[in-house]
Design a protein around this motif. Structure first.
Motif, PDB file in Angstrom:
ATOM      1  N   LYS A  80      25.778   0.449  26.372  1.00  0.00           N
ATOM      2  CA  LYS A  80      26.265   1.537  27.231  1.00  0.00           C
ATOM      3  C   LYS A  80      27.707   1.273  27.646  1.00  0.00           C
ATOM      4  N   LEU A  81      27.979   0.018  27.913  1.00  0.00           N
ATOM      5  CA  LEU A  81      29.320  -0.343  28.370  1.00  0.00           C
ATOM      6  C   LEU A  81      30.359  -0.209  27.254  1.00  0.00           C
ATOM      7  N   ILE A  82      30.000  -0.653  26.058  1.00  0.00           N
ATOM      8  CA  ILE A  82      31.035  -0.668  25.018  1.00  0.00           C
ATOM      9  C   ILE A  82      31.179   0.676  24.305  1.00  0.00           C
ATOM     10  N   PHE A  83      30.103   1.471  24.265  1.00  0.00           N
ATOM     11  CA  PHE A  83      30.208   2.765  23.569  1.00  0.00           C
ATOM     12  C   PHE A  83      30.279   3.957  24.534  1.00  0.00           C
ATOM     13  N   GLY A  84      29.848   3.745  25.776  1.00  0.00           N
ATOM     14  CA  GLY A  84      29.699   4.867  26.718  1.00  0.00           C
ATOM     15  C   GLY A  84      28.253   5.310  26.695  1.00  0.00           C
ATOM     16  N   GLU A  85      27.725   5.676  27.889  1.00  0.00           N
ATOM     17  CA  GLU A  85      26.285   5.959  28.031  1.00  0.00           C
ATOM     18  C   GLU A  85      25.772   7.052  27.111  1.00  0.00           C
ATOM     19  N   SER A  86      26.621   8.073  26.889  1.00  0.00           N
ATOM     20  CA  SER A  86      26.104   9.212  26.127  1.00  0.00           C
ATOM     21  C   SER A  86      26.449   9.121  24.640  1.00  0.00           C
ATOM     22  N   SER A  87      26.823   7.947  24.201  1.00  0.00           N
ATOM     23  CA  SER A  87      27.229   7.802  22.801  1.00  0.00           C
ATOM     24  C   SER A  87      26.081   8.111  21.841  1.00  0.00           C
ATOM     25  N   GLU A  88      26.434   8.783  20.777  1.00  0.00           N
ATOM     26  CA  GLU A  88      25.456   9.095  19.730  1.00  0.00           C
ATOM     27  C   GLU A  88      24.987   7.819  19.024  1.00  0.00           C
ATOM     28  N   VAL A  89      25.809   6.789  19.062  1.00  0.00           N
ATOM     29  CA  VAL A  89      25.416   5.507  18.452  1.00  0.00           C
ATOM     30  C   VAL A  89      24.148   4.985  19.129  1.00  0.00           C
ATOM     31  N   ILE A  90      24.072   5.228  20.459  1.00  0.00           N
ATOM     32  CA  ILE A  90      22.911   4.757  21.221  1.00  0.00           C
ATOM     33  C   ILE A  90      21.726   5.687  20.996  1.00  0.00           C
ATOM     34  N   SER A  91      21.952   6.992  21.168  1.00  0.00           N
ATOM     35  CA  SER A  91      20.811   7.914  20.991  1.00  0.00           C
ATOM     36  C   SER A  91      20.307   7.884  19.539  1.00  0.00           C
ATOM     37  N   GLY A  92      21.211   7.658  18.596  1.00  0.00           N
ATOM     38  CA  GLY A  92      20.814   7.588  17.196  1.00  0.00           C
ATOM     39  C   GLY A  92      20.276   6.218  16.803  1.00  0.00           C
TER      40      GLY A  92
END
Ligand code: LMR
Length: 400
Positions: A80-92
């Motif tokens: 969350k910190l390095i990509f941002g909370e709403s990053s698609e990298v995280i949701s994907g």
């Protein structure tokens, strides 16, 4: 067995700390190692860290091993910190993270992971780069090459030369990029340049490896991640090494992370399986304390906002000392224009002082800085800034 073996040279940065500690002159100033110091010259433990440690002391129930990649929530918070909370990298679910012992540990984990699947891959470093980059990647079996970065005449990044060189880097090679607060120069890429670089990487096929050791110490947590986000969103394979030494003041707890971004969730699962084998061989599983501190702070609304405030405070003080250094030299009638120091970001200033001057400052004035002329601005305080500016002004006068 050691009788006929030559002693190794002292480390260019940490060796300087040893020499500084042995220094007996009372007015000594350490502008060497990249460690934050407050106005009193102390490296403080942030209040949010102390608070988290108290919570851990009360609530931690076991010291049994952590999973090989570390505490899972820690990995989530790092992303969350390095990509941002709403990053698609995280949701994907395209990224996997292992808690590594510090930024250096994360570099080695990433280096070993990539080497496993491409024995011939070379590592490309900016010229100049952090001295330990070369050592870490060489130890992992990489031949190391350099790409142009710093333009000593123009005092900034030679982006044209950098791009030209990186366009010719062979597919599969690894390119180490400083995500923010370039160490040692302090000159960063603009958001536009990061985007251009992504296109270069796409065409050439090299693997971006972003070293993100100073998030929050440049322009802020969000602004500092523009390069990481640009590459993450591109869908390319990439590695990010991050560190909480500086922004959490957790130096000796060795808290960092190696995050591998892949184009798809299925590939991320495979990447994690190999990340685990690399960690298992190197140190089995990570030390818990620092990671749990970071997790505790980042998952508490109150502690997180305290952290952001404390981090902003560090950042402001560094910027203030940067400005005072430039003003101080100007006030002393130094002819050379040092205003470029104001365009640099982060903890360091690539001062432009010569090697001879660095040696003179150490020998005559007990002022310690890295041989390249890199100054840790956080080593300056309102009590020693006049002494340092006087010394540099005197040295420059003699140099003429
Ligand atoms: C530095 O560059 O001074 C820091 O990253 C500390 C280190 O390990 O070299």
């Amino acid at each position: 067995m050691w009788k006929n073996i030559e002693a190794a040279p002292a480390d260019a940065i940490l060796g300087l700390t040893e020499a500084f500690q042995a220094e007996s002159r009372p007015g000594k100033v350490n502008l060497g190692v990249g460690v934050y110091k407050d106005e009193t010259g102390i490296t403080p433990i942030p209040g949010c860290v102390k608070a988290a440690e108290l919570i851990l002391l009360e609530t931690e129930k076991t010291k049994s091993y952590l999973p090989i990649p570390g505490e899972p929530v820690y990995g989530v918070e790092v992303q969350k910190l390095i990509f941002g909370e709403s990053s698609e990298v995280i949701s994907g679910r395209r990224a996997v993270t292992a808690h590594a012992p510090g930024g250096t540990g994360a570099l080695r984990v990433g280096a070993d992971l990539l080497k496993k699947f491409n024995k011939d891959a070379k590592l490309w470093l900016s010229d100049p780069s952090w001295t330990n980059h070369r050592s870490v990647f060489s130890a992992a079996g990489y031949a190391v090459e350099e790409y142009p970065y710093y333009d000593a005449d123009a005092k900034g990044v030679d982006f044209v030369a950098m791009k030209e060189c990186l366009a010719r880097v062979p597919s599969g090679d690894v390119v180490l990029l400083h995500a923010c607060c370039h160490n040692p120069t302090g000159f960063d890429l603009s958001a536009e340049q990061w985007k251009e670089l992504v296109e270069v990487a796409k065409k050439a096929g090299w693997i971006p490896f972003l070293d993100f050791a100073y998030q929050g110490l440049g322009e802020g947590l969000e602004q500092d991640r523009v390069g990481v986000v640009a590459f993450a969103e591109s869908g390319l394979d990439m590695v990010v090494s991050s560190s909480f030494s500086k922004n959490f003041g957790l130096y000796r707890e060795r808290v960092g992370a190696c995050t591998v971004v892949t184009p798809s969730e299925a590939e991320a699962v495979v990447a994690m399986s190999h990340l685990k084998t690399v960690v298992r061989v190197l140190y089995s599983n990570p030390p818990a304390h620092g990671g749990l501190v970071v997790k505790t702070v980042l998952t508490s609304k109150a502690l997180r906002s305290q952290w952001v405030e404390e981090l902003d405070g560090m950042c402001r003080r560094i910027k203030e000392m940067r400005a005072q250094l430039v003003q101080g030299l100007e006030k002393r009638g130094v002819e050379r224009d040092f205003s470029y120091i104001l365009r640099q970001r982060g903890m360091f200033s690539f001062s432009g002082l010569s090697k001879e001057m660095v040696e003179w400052l150490r020998a005559e004035k007990a002022i310690y800085m890295v041989g390249s002329g890199r100054i840790n601005l956080a080593g300056l305080t309102t009590s020693n800034i006049d002494y340092v500016c006087d010394a540099i002004a005197e040295g420059l006068k003699q140099e003429k």
